[in-house]
Design an enzyme around this catalytic site. Structure first.
Site, PDB file in Angstrom:
ATOM      1  N   VAL A 150       0.879  -1.175   0.000  1.00  0.00           N
ATOM      2  CA  VAL A 150       0.000   0.000   0.000  1.00  0.00           C
ATOM      3  C   VAL A 150       0.911   1.218   0.000  1.00  0.00           C
ATOM      4  O   VAL A 150       1.819   1.317   0.835  1.00  0.00           O
ATOM      5  CB  VAL A 150      -0.916   0.026   1.238  1.00  0.00           C
ATOM      6  CG1 VAL A 150      -1.890   1.197   1.152  1.00  0.00           C
ATOM      7  CG2 VAL A 150      -1.674  -1.283   1.384  1.00  0.00           C
TER       8      VAL A 150
ATOM      9  N   ARG B 282       8.003   8.786  -6.276  1.00  0.00           N
ATOM     10  CA  ARG B 282       9.114   7.857  -6.070  1.00  0.00           C
ATOM     11  C   ARG B 282       8.650   6.599  -5.347  1.00  0.00           C
ATOM     12  O   ARG B 282       9.000   5.476  -5.730  1.00  0.00           O
ATOM     13  CB  ARG B 282      10.221   8.547  -5.274  1.00  0.00           C
ATOM     14  CG  ARG B 282      11.456   7.683  -5.033  1.00  0.00           C
ATOM     15  CD  ARG B 282      12.521   8.474  -4.283  1.00  0.00           C
ATOM     16  NE  ARG B 282      13.674   7.654  -3.945  1.00  0.00           N
ATOM     17  CZ  ARG B 282      14.707   8.092  -3.244  1.00  0.00           C
ATOM     18  NH1 ARG B 282      14.736   9.350  -2.821  1.00  0.00           N
ATOM     19  NH2 ARG B 282      15.723   7.294  -2.960  1.00  0.00           N
TER      20      ARG B 282
ATOM     21  N   SER C 108      -3.324   6.980   3.806  1.00  0.00           N
ATOM     22  CA  SER C 108      -1.893   7.264   3.852  1.00  0.00           C
ATOM     23  C   SER C 108      -1.518   8.591   3.204  1.00  0.00           C
ATOM     24  O   SER C 108      -0.328   8.878   3.054  1.00  0.00           O
ATOM     25  CB  SER C 108      -1.102   6.123   3.188  1.00  0.00           C
ATOM     26  OG  SER C 108      -1.313   6.111   1.793  1.00  0.00           O
TER      27      SER C 108
ATOM     28  N   ARG D 282      13.880   7.298 -11.919  1.00  0.00           N
ATOM     29  CA  ARG D 282      13.189   6.011 -11.768  1.00  0.00           C
ATOM     30  C   ARG D 282      11.993   5.964 -12.703  1.00  0.00           C
ATOM     31  O   ARG D 282      11.251   6.930 -12.842  1.00  0.00           O
ATOM     32  CB  ARG D 282      12.755   5.843 -10.310  1.00  0.00           C
ATOM     33  CG  ARG D 282      12.256   4.458  -9.976  1.00  0.00           C
ATOM     34  CD  ARG D 282      12.575   4.120  -8.536  1.00  0.00           C
ATOM     35  NE  ARG D 282      14.021   3.968  -8.329  1.00  0.00           N
ATOM     36  CZ  ARG D 282      14.601   4.055  -7.141  1.00  0.00           C
ATOM     37  NH1 ARG D 282      13.884   4.317  -6.068  1.00  0.00           N
ATOM     38  NH2 ARG D 282      15.910   3.908  -7.031  1.00  0.00           N
TER      39      ARG D 282
ATOM     40  N   ARG E 121      -7.038   2.945  -4.221  1.00  0.00           N
ATOM     41  CA  ARG E 121      -7.984   3.050  -3.103  1.00  0.00           C
ATOM     42  C   ARG E 121      -8.601   4.439  -3.122  1.00  0.00           C
ATOM     43  O   ARG E 121      -7.917   5.436  -2.900  1.00  0.00           O
ATOM     44  CB  ARG E 121      -7.300   2.778  -1.755  1.00  0.00           C
ATOM     45  CG  ARG E 121      -8.288   2.868  -0.595  1.00  0.00           C
ATOM     46  CD  ARG E 121      -7.840   2.170   0.679  1.00  0.00           C
ATOM     47  NE  ARG E 121      -6.711   2.786   1.331  1.00  0.00           N
ATOM     48  CZ  ARG E 121      -6.315   2.507   2.584  1.00  0.00           C
ATOM     49  NH1 ARG E 121      -6.962   1.601   3.291  1.00  0.00           N
ATOM     50  NH2 ARG E 121      -5.262   3.091   3.102  1.00  0.00           N
TER      51      ARG E 121
ATOM     52  N   GLU F 116     -13.276  -3.313   7.793  1.00  0.00           N
ATOM     53  CA  GLU F 116     -12.599  -2.587   8.873  1.00  0.00           C
ATOM     54  C   GLU F 116     -13.565  -1.787   9.740  1.00  0.00           C
ATOM     55  O   GLU F 116     -13.135  -0.981  10.563  1.00  0.00           O
ATOM     56  CB  GLU F 116     -11.540  -1.648   8.273  1.00  0.00           C
ATOM     57  CG  GLU F 116     -12.094  -0.656   7.275  1.00  0.00           C
ATOM     58  CD  GLU F 116     -11.016   0.139   6.551  1.00  0.00           C
ATOM     59  OE1 GLU F 116      -9.843   0.040   6.934  1.00  0.00           O
ATOM     60  OE2 GLU F 116     -11.362   0.867   5.614  1.00  0.00           O
TER      61      GLU F 116
ATOM     62  N   GLY G 110      -8.448  -5.094   8.688  1.00  0.00           N
ATOM     63  CA  GLY G 110      -7.567  -4.014   9.112  1.00  0.00           C
ATOM     64  C   GLY G 110      -7.732  -3.786  10.600  1.00  0.00           C
ATOM     65  O   GLY G 110      -8.708  -3.175  11.044  1.00  0.00           O
TER      66      GLY G 110
ATOM     67  N   LEU H 122      -6.387  -1.924  12.985  1.00  0.00           N
ATOM     68  CA  LEU H 122      -6.411  -0.635  13.664  1.00  0.00           C
ATOM     69  C   LEU H 122      -7.728   0.103  13.459  1.00  0.00           C
ATOM     70  O   LEU H 122      -8.367   0.540  14.421  1.00  0.00           O
ATOM     71  CB  LEU H 122      -5.219   0.211  13.213  1.00  0.00           C
ATOM     72  CG  LEU H 122      -3.859  -0.300  13.687  1.00  0.00           C
ATOM     73  CD1 LEU H 122      -2.741   0.492  13.046  1.00  0.00           C
ATOM     74  CD2 LEU H 122      -3.747  -0.219  15.204  1.00  0.00           C
ATOM     75  N   ASP H 123      -8.140   0.276  12.206  1.00  0.00           N
ATOM     76  CA  ASP H 123      -9.425   0.929  11.983  1.00  0.00           C
ATOM     77  C   ASP H 123     -10.557   0.146  12.629  1.00  0.00           C
ATOM     78  O   ASP H 123     -11.482   0.719  13.209  1.00  0.00           O
ATOM     79  CB  ASP H 123      -9.696   1.098  10.485  1.00  0.00           C
ATOM     80  CG  ASP H 123      -9.445   2.524  10.008  1.00  0.00           C
ATOM     81  OD1 ASP H 123      -9.890   3.457  10.687  1.00  0.00           O
ATOM     82  OD2 ASP H 123      -8.804   2.706   8.965  1.00  0.00           O
TER      83      ASP H 123
ATOM     84  N   PRO I  22       5.148  -3.308   4.529  1.00  0.00           N
ATOM     85  CA  PRO I  22       5.449  -1.877   4.534  1.00  0.00           C
ATOM     86  C   PRO I  22       6.495  -1.412   3.532  1.00  0.00           C
ATOM     87  O   PRO I  22       6.755  -0.218   3.444  1.00  0.00           O
ATOM     88  CB  PRO I  22       5.944  -1.641   5.961  1.00  0.00           C
ATOM     89  CG  PRO I  22       6.619  -2.933   6.319  1.00  0.00           C
ATOM     90  CD  PRO I  22       5.799  -4.004   5.649  1.00  0.00           C
TER      91      PRO I  22
ATOM     92  N   ASP J 202      -0.497   5.440   9.614  1.00  0.00           N
ATOM     93  CA  ASP J 202      -1.413   6.265   8.845  1.00  0.00           C
ATOM     94  C   ASP J 202      -2.584   6.628   9.758  1.00  0.00           C
ATOM     95  O   ASP J 202      -2.504   6.474  10.974  1.00  0.00           O
ATOM     96  CB  ASP J 202      -1.854   5.570   7.554  1.00  0.00           C
ATOM     97  CG  ASP J 202      -2.632   4.279   7.805  1.00  0.00           C
ATOM     98  OD1 ASP J 202      -3.062   4.033   8.952  1.00  0.00           O
ATOM     99  OD2 ASP J 202      -2.826   3.516   6.842  1.00  0.00           O
TER     100      ASP J 202
END
Length: 699
Positions: free
Chosen positions: A118, A125, A245, A282, A309, A401, A426, A428-429, A510, A600
């Site tokens: 994600v 970048r 995020s 890049r 998303r 979530e 998810g 945390l949410d 991550p 996030d």
């Protein structure tokens, strides 16, 4: 002041108008007038219903709050509780057995299992790194992390550490593709393989493995077989994130986000930067070419399959104003614009091909229950009609979530059964919503104890069980959440294998490096065989899922309470100061123990709701919370002392907008819709941008 331009009865931020008309529309076959009139029509039809769904959330919450207040001090009886939830429409009837019938799903979702990244869409970048993380060096991932104990010594190559890396990688190869060495030696009995310019390619559990042979390479020339590296197919899919995020609060932010998505869909996104004193550029990687034993050649994608998303149903955007002057629902705008941009891929106009089956993949977060999923389904119908796309071109990922979605997951899946490509947990949410929904049931257990509570185990199990019962195996992804500590790869290797063992065919990581290491888990576990085993289990009942994680009694010591407050306050401040002051929506934020965690808004939601809950129930006072914020502001300032863009908080509590935002997230936490942090963060970020713009104006 943002310049607004009229279009089809709407007012659109001028920079968004120019982006749409000059960059996004050309080549798609969609006319300028048709686009704006189509957007206006969809907003007229769907914006009022969007608002009504949000009001229903508030109405249900008010009824749940009143029920808990009326029953204060009484033990929770599940039969009574669930009867109440059904009476108010929070719980809906289970649908009759069904199986999803999503068509034209790319193999990366349907028949393969592997890591998922994600990435914030505002950072080109990072986007390119993530898209190119389909392939990664196992040697590099092992050498540069704590996956192998110790660290490289000296500035050059550490041969002793290199030997440990090679031994680890060979052990992996011996397990995943026994006899791989015979292919390199030309001996009989080798496993099936293909070749490429530089080595041999094997396949195991649906994933490709490259063994790079180069006897002139510094590593290869010391290897008996000339092996210079082992390259793993890693991040099969990447979610390009417009939501949790990122910090996108106005037209300029949205245009940057949409521009990066356009660059990905057209294949021409680039980013130049300085590294080790040299400029680098890049770009997206090309596909990889192999030669089969028959002598024929074929290619394998060189990039992750990209999802986008969109924003959820809650937020509105000042980039588009409706006829009455109010802001348009941001999620509706995202759906229209990101799909328009995806036409460049769907029509084959780009340099590369994202979906090879003619689909576009939209992850839809923070939906509450099947009614909101059905709304998203009809919205996608309308967008397809507007842009003349075949029905169900747009695929939807439902993020499990929110508590009302978890409790009604089968009905949510049924509402989008013709286009679903993804369900995902998810923690945390989901924990933030758990606390907000039951805010008045009592003081919540300590945040660290949530992971071992009954509801979370049921939540994780039911997600997989219901997904399998609804026929997602072989048709869609069943996903698990993020490993948040990018510097702790040894722990990740030890623990995250649990995700494929549950039957999840993807899980969030991550970084590209973490994707390589997590990919080894999908060689250790045959996920689709595991799904077949788990499908026979049946579905865990609602009782454990709807158990409320309140403390049996408030018997924490003063030190324990202070530690909990400090942990929450430090996490809130460390994240908010970057969001409000610098517009950074996701980064590696040091926690209270100086361990860098990828954070996030979901992290913020749980911490702010936990403090608000303890304040409501008298576990702590306002003075206790303010004291914790004051202590932790000093710590966060010290942690960010090396950042030249950082604005200290501890000496500027009265004027720091970031500090004020952090306090508001707690002291106004109960009144925030579903406990979400976005409304306050957006308001403070817009204030800061306005103040900075005023300061920079010429005298």
């Amino acid at each position: 002041m943002t310049v607004m331009t009229p279009r089809a009865g709407l007012k659109i931020a001028d920079e968004l108008v120019r982006f749409i008309e000059e960059r996004a529309l050309p080549g798609t076959g969609v006319g300028v007038d048709a686009f704006w009139s189509g957007m206006a029509d969809i907003l007229a039809r769907f914006a009022p219903e969007n608002a009504a769904l949000l009001q229903k959330r508030e109405d249900l919450q008010a009824k749940i709050d009143a029920w808990h207040v009326a029953r204060a001090g009484k033990p929770l009886e599940q039969a009574e509780y669930q009867a109440f939830l059904r009476e108010i429409g929070y719980l809906v009837p289970e649908p009759a057995p069904f199986e999803v019938d999503s068509a034209n799903i790319d193999a990366e979702l349907a028949s393969m299992a592997g890591p998922q990244l994600v990435v914030p869409i505002l950072n080109a970048r990072f986007l390119l790194n993530a898209a190119n993380a389909r392939w990664g060096s196992l040697y590099d991932a092992l050498y540069g992390t704590d996956a192998i104990p110790g660290a490289a010594s000296g500035k050059g190559y550490d041969a002793e550490r290199g030997a440990k890396v090679i031994a680890w990688a060979r052990g992996f190869l011996d397990t995943a593709v026994p006899g791989w060495e015979k292919a390199l030696k030309g001996e009989e009995g080798a496993p099936p393989f293909c070749t490429f310019d530089g080595g041999y390619m094997f396949k195991h559990n649906g994933l490709h493995i490259e063994v790079v042979v180069d006897r002139d390479h510094p590593i290869g020339k010391t290897d008996p077989l000339g092996v210079a590296d082992v390259i793993l197919e890693s991040a099969l899919t990447t979610i390009c994130d417009l939501e949790d995020s990122v910090a996108a609060v106005d037209g300029a932010d949205k245009v940057l986000a949409y521009s990066n998505w356009l660059g990905l869909m057209k294949g021409d996104l680039e980013d130049s930067f300085e590294k080790n004193g040299a400029m680098m550029t890049r770009r997206l990687n090309a596909d990889r070419e192999y030669t089969a034993p028959s002598g024929s050649t074929f290619t394998v994608p060189g990039r992750s399959l990209l999802f986008v998303r969109n924003v959820g149903h809650l937020m509105t955007t000042p980039a588009v104003l409706l006829a009455d002057g109010s802001e348009a629902p941001e999620g509706i705008i995202d759906g229209i614009v990101t799909t328009l941009i995806a036409l460049h891929d769907l029509k084959g106009l780009g340099k590369f091909q994202n979906s090879r089956t003619g689909s576009m993949y939209i992850v839809k977060p923070k939906m509450h229950g099947p009614e909101e999923c059905a709304f998203a389904n009809r919205l996608f119908d309308a967008i397809e009609d507007m842009l003349r796309l075949p029905r169900h071109t747009l695929k939807i990922g439902v993020m499990d979530e929110e508590r009302r979605t978890s409790a009604n997951l089968a009905a949510c899946i049924e509402a989008v059964k013709h286009r679903i490509m993804f369900i995902n947990t998810g923690f945390l949410d989901r924990t933030g919503d758990e606390m907000h929904t039951s805010m008045r049931a009592g003081p919540m257990i300590r945040k660290g104890d949530m992971k071992t509570s009954a509801w979370i185990a049921a939540y994780e199990d039911r997600n997989v069980q219901i997904g399998l019962a609804c026929g997602l195996s072989g048709k869609a992804q069943i996903g698990k959440g993020m490993w948040a500590a990018p510097d702790r790869m040894a722990d990740m290797l030890d623990q995250k294998i649990g995700h494929p063992k549950t039957g999840a065919n993807t899980a969030w990581v991550p970084s590209p490096t973490a994707a390589v290491l997590h990919a080894t888990h999908y060689h250790s576990v045959d996920v689709f065989a595991r799904q077949a085993e788990r499908k026979a289990e049946g579905v865990t009942g609602l009782d454990p899922l709807l158990s409320i994680p309140v403390a049996a009694g408030v018997n924490w010591s003063e030190d324990e309470i202070r530690a909990e407050l400090d942990n929450n306050a430090q996490g809130i401040l460390g994240y908010v100061v970057r969001w409000v002051d610098q517009g950074v929506g996701c980064s590696k934020v040091p926690d209270i123990n100086d361990i860098g965690l990828m954070e996030d808004r979901a992290t913020l939601r749980i911490s702010s709701q936990h403090m608000a809950n303890w304040l409501l129930h008298g576990v702590v006072s306002e003075a206790d919370i303010d004291a914790a914020f004051a202590r932790m502001a000093k710590k966060v300032d010290a942690q960010n002392a090396g950042d030249p863009l950082y604005r200290p908080m501890s000496s500027n509590e009265a004027t720091s907008l970031a500090y004020q935002a952090a306090r508001d997230l707690v002291f106004k936490g109960i009144s925030q819709p579903s406990g979400y942090t976005e409304p306050l963060l957006h308001a403070y970020r817009l204030r800061l941008k306005a103040e900075d713009a005023k300061i920079s104006e010429p005298a």
